[in-house]
Design an enzyme around this catalytic site. Structure first.
Site, short mmCIF file in Angstrom:
data_model
loop_
_atom_site.label_atom_id
_atom_site.label_comp_id
_atom_site.label_asym_id
_atom_site.label_seq_id
_atom_site.Cartn_x
_atom_site.Cartn_y
_atom_site.Cartn_z
N GLU A 1 0.82 -1.21 0.00
CA GLU A 1 0.00 0.00 0.00
C GLU A 1 0.86 1.27 0.00
OE1 GLU A 1 -3.78 -1.97 2.37
OE2 GLU A 1 -2.18 -1.08 3.53
N ASP B 1 -11.37 -8.02 -1.98
CA ASP B 1 -12.16 -9.26 -1.80
C ASP B 1 -13.53 -8.82 -1.31
OD1 ASP B 1 -10.17 -8.94 0.78
OD2 ASP B 1 -12.23 -9.32 1.35
N1 ADE Z 1 -8.66 -5.97 4.20
C1 ADE Z 1 -8.84 -6.51 2.97
N2 ADE Z 1 -9.82 -7.44 3.00
C2 ADE Z 1 -10.28 -7.48 4.28
C3 ADE Z 1 -11.26 -8.24 4.94
N3 ADE Z 1 -11.99 -9.14 4.27
N4 ADE Z 1 -11.45 -8.03 6.26
C4 ADE Z 1 -10.71 -7.13 6.93
N5 ADE Z 1 -9.75 -6.38 6.36
C5 ADE Z 1 -9.53 -6.56 5.04
#
Ligand code: ADE
Length: 231
Positions: A11, A195
């Site tokens: 990042e 995701d």
């Molecule tokens: N960062 C990226 N995906 C995430 C998730 N599913 N839960 C918490 N932080 C995240």
């Protein structure tokens, strides 16, 4: 001075590559990088994962003279319209893992403190404009839910939607928000969706995270172009 934070290597490293006149400021547990990015004086740092790291690092940034804070990174999409690669700009932030319900406080409420923290209007506007320039991605302004948990289940997603009205889940933003709010320093969180926080979340996260982290970086650079020397 504008401060830019991210939690992980992916990042921050793309921004660090562009930092001119870099000066490293070593603090317990974290390094702050001072320099100029696209002509704008900035403090840049990688906080590490989770709310404690984020709060600690935000505190160091404020001590170093940060007057605005941008947090950039990836998140799990919780809003049903969000797809991998899309971008969320924070309207406000909650800490979904704060639970004092046994004493009759609403979920996410810290007794004696706020239950959510609003991101700065002006930074939000600039972030939305910059995000709008990235082709092929949807941009959503919404509530960011933070907690020390990687969300990877339908039940987890449902809880964040129903209890908090969250757009996305991540692990740092609301801790930064709480620290900045106490100091009266404006902040915004920009997250690209890696995701959808459900049963495929671990695989999607590993597959897409480095790629979508670029979107958040592009938004930051678009913001720098707009904020210019007025930071
Ligand atoms: N960062 C990226 N995906 C995430 C998730 N599913 N839960 C918490 N932080 C995240």
């Amino acid at each position: 001075m504008l401060a830019i934070m991210g939690a992980m290597d992916e990042e921050i490293e793309l921004l660090l590559e562009g930092l001119q006149g870099r000066e490293d400021l070593t603090r317990p547990g974290v390094t702050l990088y001072r320099g100029t990015l696209d002509g704008v004086p900035v403090l840049l740092t990688q906080s590490g994962i989770g709310k404690v790291n984020a709060a600690m690092t935000a505190t160091y940034l404020l001590q170093e003279g940060a007057t605005r804070v941008i947090f950039t990174g990836v998140a799990g999409g919780v809003h049903p319209d969000l797809r991998v690669g899309d971008i969320v700009v924070s309207s406000d932030l909650v800490q979904h893992d704060v639970d004092v319900t046994a004493l009759n406080y609403a979920p996410g409420t810290i007794p004696g403190e706020a239950s959510s923290w609003a991101a700065d209007e002006a930074l939000r506007t600039v972030a939305l404009e910059a995000a709008g320039e990235i082709e092929g991605v949807q941009v959503l302004e919404g509530r960011v839910a933070s907690g020390d948990q990687f969300i990877a289940s339908k039940e987890g997603v449902r809880r964040l939607r129903e209890t908090f009205g969250a757009a996305c889940a991540e692990m740092e933003g609301a801790a930064v928000a709480q620290v900045c709010a106490k100091a009266g320093v404006p902040f915004v969180v920009i997250r690209s969706v890696s995701d959808t926080a459900d049963h495929d979340a671990q695989v999607d996260y590993r597959t897409f995270m480095p790629r979508v982290a670029r979107h958040a970086k592009q938004v930051v650079r678009g913001m720098l172009a707009r904020l210019g020397a007025g930071t």
